[in-house]
Design a protein around this motif. Structure first.
Motif, PDB file in Angstrom:
ATOM      1  N   GLU A  78       1.057  -1.470   0.086  1.00 61.07           N
ATOM      2  CA  GLU A  78      -0.046   0.041   0.025  1.00 61.07           C
ATOM      3  C   GLU A  78       1.098   1.482  -0.055  1.00 61.07           C
ATOM      4  O   GLU A  78       0.328   2.825  -0.383  1.00 61.07           O
ATOM      5  CB  GLU A  78      -0.727   0.151   1.115  1.00 61.07           C
ATOM      6  CG  GLU A  78      -1.786   1.017   1.331  1.00 61.07           C
ATOM      7  CD  GLU A  78      -2.941   1.217  -0.080  1.00 61.07           C
ATOM      8  OE1 GLU A  78      -3.700   2.757   0.413  1.00 61.07           O
ATOM      9  OE2 GLU A  78      -3.562   0.363  -0.807  1.00 61.07           O
ATOM     10  N   LEU A  79       1.905   1.113   0.569  1.00 64.63           N
ATOM     11  CA  LEU A  79       2.848   2.497   0.558  1.00 64.63           C
ATOM     12  C   LEU A  79       3.691   2.775  -0.458  1.00 64.63           C
ATOM     13  O   LEU A  79       3.776   3.673  -1.465  1.00 64.63           O
ATOM     14  CB  LEU A  79       3.935   2.797   1.797  1.00 64.63           C
ATOM     15  CG  LEU A  79       5.363   3.254   1.973  1.00 64.63           C
ATOM     16  CD1 LEU A  79       4.527   4.790   2.205  1.00 64.63           C
ATOM     17  CD2 LEU A  79       6.064   2.858   3.531  1.00 64.63           C
ATOM     18  N   ILE A  80       3.943   1.648  -1.154  1.00 66.34           N
ATOM     19  CA  ILE A  80       4.305   1.668  -1.901  1.00 66.34           C
ATOM     20  C   ILE A  80       3.323   2.389  -3.285  1.00 66.34           C
ATOM     21  O   ILE A  80       4.095   3.385  -4.284  1.00 66.34           O
ATOM     22  CB  ILE A  80       5.339   0.245  -3.293  1.00 66.34           C
ATOM     23  CG1 ILE A  80       6.288  -0.390  -2.206  1.00 66.34           C
ATOM     24  CG2 ILE A  80       5.524   0.002  -4.479  1.00 66.34           C
ATOM     25  CD1 ILE A  80       7.161  -1.700  -2.308  1.00 66.34           C
ATOM     26  N   ARG A  81       2.498   1.856  -3.289  1.00 64.18           N
ATOM     27  CA  ARG A  81       1.292   2.422  -4.869  1.00 64.18           C
ATOM     28  C   ARG A  81       0.749   3.388  -4.527  1.00 64.18           C
ATOM     29  O   ARG A  81       1.361   4.340  -5.513  1.00 64.18           O
ATOM     30  CB  ARG A  81      -0.460   1.224  -4.354  1.00 64.18           C
ATOM     31  CG  ARG A  81      -0.774   1.283  -5.198  1.00 64.18           C
ATOM     32  CD  ARG A  81      -2.342   0.776  -4.831  1.00 64.18           C
ATOM     33  NE  ARG A  81      -2.852   0.857  -4.256  1.00 64.18           N
ATOM     34  CZ  ARG A  81      -3.399   2.528  -4.039  1.00 64.18           C
ATOM     35  NH1 ARG A  81      -3.837   3.474  -4.494  1.00 64.18           N
ATOM     36  NH2 ARG A  81      -4.024   2.990  -2.398  1.00 64.18           N
ATOM     37  N   THR A  82       0.887   3.828  -3.020  1.00 64.20           N
ATOM     38  CA  THR A  82       0.665   6.024  -2.650  1.00 64.20           C
ATOM     39  C   THR A  82       1.772   6.395  -3.510  1.00 64.20           C
ATOM     40  O   THR A  82       1.714   7.421  -3.541  1.00 64.20           O
ATOM     41  CB  THR A  82       0.631   5.077  -1.378  1.00 64.20           C
ATOM     42  OG1 THR A  82      -0.509   4.725  -1.003  1.00 64.20           O
ATOM     43  CG2 THR A  82       0.678   7.405  -0.631  1.00 64.20           C
ATOM     44  N   LEU A  83       3.249   5.554  -3.256  1.00 68.15           N
ATOM     45  CA  LEU A  83       4.302   6.581  -3.506  1.00 68.15           C
ATOM     46  C   LEU A  83       4.251   6.831  -4.343  1.00 68.15           C
ATOM     47  O   LEU A  83       5.169   7.693  -6.091  1.00 68.15           O
ATOM     48  CB  LEU A  83       5.649   5.684  -3.490  1.00 68.15           C
ATOM     49  CG  LEU A  83       5.829   5.780  -1.385  1.00 68.15           C
ATOM     50  CD1 LEU A  83       7.032   5.422  -0.955  1.00 68.15           C
ATOM     51  CD2 LEU A  83       6.064   7.481  -0.988  1.00 68.15           C
ATOM     52  N   ARG A  84       4.071   5.464  -5.408  1.00 70.54           N
ATOM     53  CA  ARG A  84       3.942   5.853  -7.575  1.00 70.54           C
ATOM     54  C   ARG A  84       3.377   6.139  -7.499  1.00 70.54           C
ATOM     55  O   ARG A  84       3.741   7.291  -8.300  1.00 70.54           O
ATOM     56  CB  ARG A  84       3.597   4.275  -7.670  1.00 70.54           C
ATOM     57  CG  ARG A  84       5.000   3.187  -7.338  1.00 70.54           C
ATOM     58  CD  ARG A  84       4.673   2.017  -8.272  1.00 70.54           C
ATOM     59  NE  ARG A  84       6.077   1.312  -8.209  1.00 70.54           N
ATOM     60  CZ  ARG A  84       6.405  -0.575  -8.324  1.00 70.54           C
ATOM     61  NH1 ARG A  84       4.831  -0.627  -8.390  1.00 70.54           N
ATOM     62  NH2 ARG A  84       7.478  -0.928  -8.027  1.00 70.54           N
ATOM     63  N   GLU A  85       2.246   6.659  -7.140  1.00 65.83           N
ATOM     64  CA  GLU A  85       0.393   7.604  -7.551  1.00 65.83           C
ATOM     65  C   GLU A  85       1.556   9.112  -6.932  1.00 65.83           C
ATOM     66  O   GLU A  85       1.414   9.940  -7.979  1.00 65.83           O
ATOM     67  CB  GLU A  85      -0.152   7.401  -7.069  1.00 65.83           C
ATOM     68  CG  GLU A  85      -0.973   5.910  -7.470  1.00 65.83           C
ATOM     69  CD  GLU A  85      -2.177   5.698  -6.080  1.00 65.83           C
ATOM     70  OE1 GLU A  85      -2.537   6.717  -4.933  1.00 65.83           O
ATOM     71  OE2 GLU A  85      -2.690   5.081  -5.820  1.00 65.83           O
ATOM     72  N   GLU A  86       1.472   9.188  -5.637  1.00 64.42           N
ATOM     73  CA  GLU A  86       2.219  10.790  -5.695  1.00 64.42           C
ATOM     74  C   GLU A  86       3.917  11.454  -6.661  1.00 64.42           C
ATOM     75  O   GLU A  86       3.853  12.230  -7.218  1.00 64.42           O
ATOM     76  CB  GLU A  86       2.549  10.974  -4.630  1.00 64.42           C
ATOM     77  CG  GLU A  86       3.483  11.967  -3.811  1.00 64.42           C
ATOM     78  CD  GLU A  86       4.338  12.364  -2.864  1.00 64.42           C
ATOM     79  OE1 GLU A  86       4.309  13.574  -1.980  1.00 64.42           O
ATOM     80  OE2 GLU A  86       4.255  11.029  -2.043  1.00 64.42           O
ATOM     81  N   ASN A  87       4.302   9.919  -6.951  1.00 66.58           N
ATOM     82  CA  ASN A  87       5.464  10.265  -8.260  1.00 66.58           C
ATOM     83  C   ASN A  87       4.896  10.407  -9.251  1.00 66.58           C
ATOM     84  O   ASN A  87       5.871  11.444 -10.324  1.00 66.58           O
ATOM     85  CB  ASN A  87       6.381   9.295  -7.794  1.00 66.58           C
ATOM     86  CG  ASN A  87       7.584   9.333  -8.744  1.00 66.58           C
ATOM     87  OD1 ASN A  87       8.463  10.348  -8.912  1.00 66.58           O
ATOM     88  ND2 ASN A  87       8.559   8.134  -9.235  1.00 66.58           N
ATOM     89  N   ALA A  88       3.971   9.524  -9.858  1.00 68.84           N
ATOM     90  CA  ALA A  88       3.722  10.409 -10.750  1.00 68.84           C
ATOM     91  C   ALA A  88       2.995  11.753 -10.836  1.00 68.84           C
ATOM     92  O   ALA A  88       2.934  12.187 -11.984  1.00 68.84           O
ATOM     93  CB  ALA A  88       2.225   8.862 -11.573  1.00 68.84           C
ATOM     94  N   ARG A  89       2.272  12.337 -10.332  1.00 73.04           N
ATOM     95  CA  ARG A  89       1.813  12.815 -10.170  1.00 73.04           C
ATOM     96  C   ARG A  89       2.473  14.199 -10.052  1.00 73.04           C
ATOM     97  O   ARG A  89       1.938  15.754 -10.232  1.00 73.04           O
ATOM     98  CB  ARG A  89       0.993  13.277  -8.363  1.00 73.04           C
ATOM     99  CG  ARG A  89       0.130  14.746  -8.552  1.00 73.04           C
ATOM    100  CD  ARG A  89      -0.799  14.574  -7.123  1.00 73.04           C
ATOM    101  NE  ARG A  89       0.490  14.591  -5.802  1.00 73.04           N
ATOM    102  CZ  ARG A  89       1.517  15.319  -5.069  1.00 73.04           C
ATOM    103  NH1 ARG A  89       1.363  17.095  -6.011  1.00 73.04           N
ATOM    104  NH2 ARG A  89       1.658  15.195  -4.223  1.00 73.04           N
ATOM    105  N   LEU A  90       4.115  14.239  -9.093  1.00 71.67           N
ATOM    106  CA  LEU A  90       4.753  15.659  -9.343  1.00 71.67           C
ATOM    107  C   LEU A  90       5.531  15.422 -10.525  1.00 71.67           C
ATOM    108  O   LEU A  90       6.150  16.135 -11.364  1.00 71.67           O
ATOM    109  CB  LEU A  90       6.258  15.246  -8.213  1.00 71.67           C
ATOM    110  CG  LEU A  90       4.926  15.138  -6.525  1.00 71.67           C
ATOM    111  CD1 LEU A  90       6.572  14.560  -5.504  1.00 71.67           C
ATOM    112  CD2 LEU A  90       4.996  16.644  -6.369  1.00 71.67           C
ATOM    113  N   LYS A  91       5.219  14.485 -10.990  1.00 69.65           N
ATOM    114  CA  LYS A  91       6.481  14.735 -12.746  1.00 69.65           C
ATOM    115  C   LYS A  91       5.033  15.213 -13.447  1.00 69.65           C
ATOM    116  O   LYS A  91       6.054  16.286 -14.401  1.00 69.65           O
ATOM    117  CB  LYS A  91       6.400  13.125 -13.342  1.00 69.65           C
ATOM    118  CG  LYS A  91       7.620  11.959 -12.566  1.00 69.65           C
ATOM    119  CD  LYS A  91       7.785  10.743 -13.647  1.00 69.65           C
ATOM    120  CE  LYS A  91       8.599   9.938 -12.299  1.00 69.65           C
ATOM    121  NZ  LYS A  91       9.638   8.462 -13.397  1.00 69.65           N
ATOM    122  N   ALA A  92       3.529  14.766 -13.342  1.00 65.92           N
ATOM    123  CA  ALA A  92       2.478  15.568 -14.236  1.00 65.92           C
ATOM    124  C   ALA A  92       3.349  17.341 -14.005  1.00 65.92           C
ATOM    125  O   ALA A  92       3.684  17.960 -14.278  1.00 65.92           O
ATOM    126  CB  ALA A  92       1.855  15.080 -14.112  1.00 65.92           C
TER     127      ALA A  92
END
Length: 127
Positions: A78-92
């Motif tokens: 769950e933590l990894i999924r959350t971090l990946r979502e945040e990473n994608a949001r920050l890249k955008a």
């Protein structure tokens, strides 16, 4: 157990001790779930631990750190999924900011050409 417990108190006691030992919920989380003060919960948990110590080591409750191996894996995933979502949001967001900076740069270039005014600061030391 306690003397003079009502049936409701006994129900809360059993449910709170179960959630604490099996799910590892904190006292604060338990206070939010049940209409019982934190000092009462602490006393109940202390009494619960004492009861299990008298019964022997086989009856000891699982501590929050000794949960089954699937619980940490699901929390970790769950933590990894959350971090990946945040990473994608920050890249955008970074891509949007880059486009914005490019647009401002082009706007300054057009203004300098059209109005023949130096807008950018001159580089180098003043003489």
């Amino acid at each position: 157990m306690f003397k003079y417990q009502t049936e409701k108190q006994l129900l809360y006691y059993n449910k709170i001790t179960q959630l604490r030992t099996e799910k590892g919920l904190s006292i604060r989380q338990l206070c939010r779930l049940f209409p019982v003060s934190d000092s009462t919960i602490k006393r109940w948990l202390r009494n619960h631990d004492e009861e299990h110590l008298r019964k022997g080591p086989k009856a000891m409750p699982k501590s929050p750190g000794n949960r089954s191996s699937s619980a940490p894996k699901t929390a970790e995933s769950e933590l990894i999924r959350t971090l990946r979502e945040e990473n994608a949001r920050l890249k955008a967001q970074a891509a949007g900011e880059s486009m914005r900076a490019d647009a401002y740069e082009e706007m300054i270039n057009i203004a300098e050409r059209r109005f023949n005014i130096p807008i950018r600061k001159k580089r180098g030391a003043k003489q």
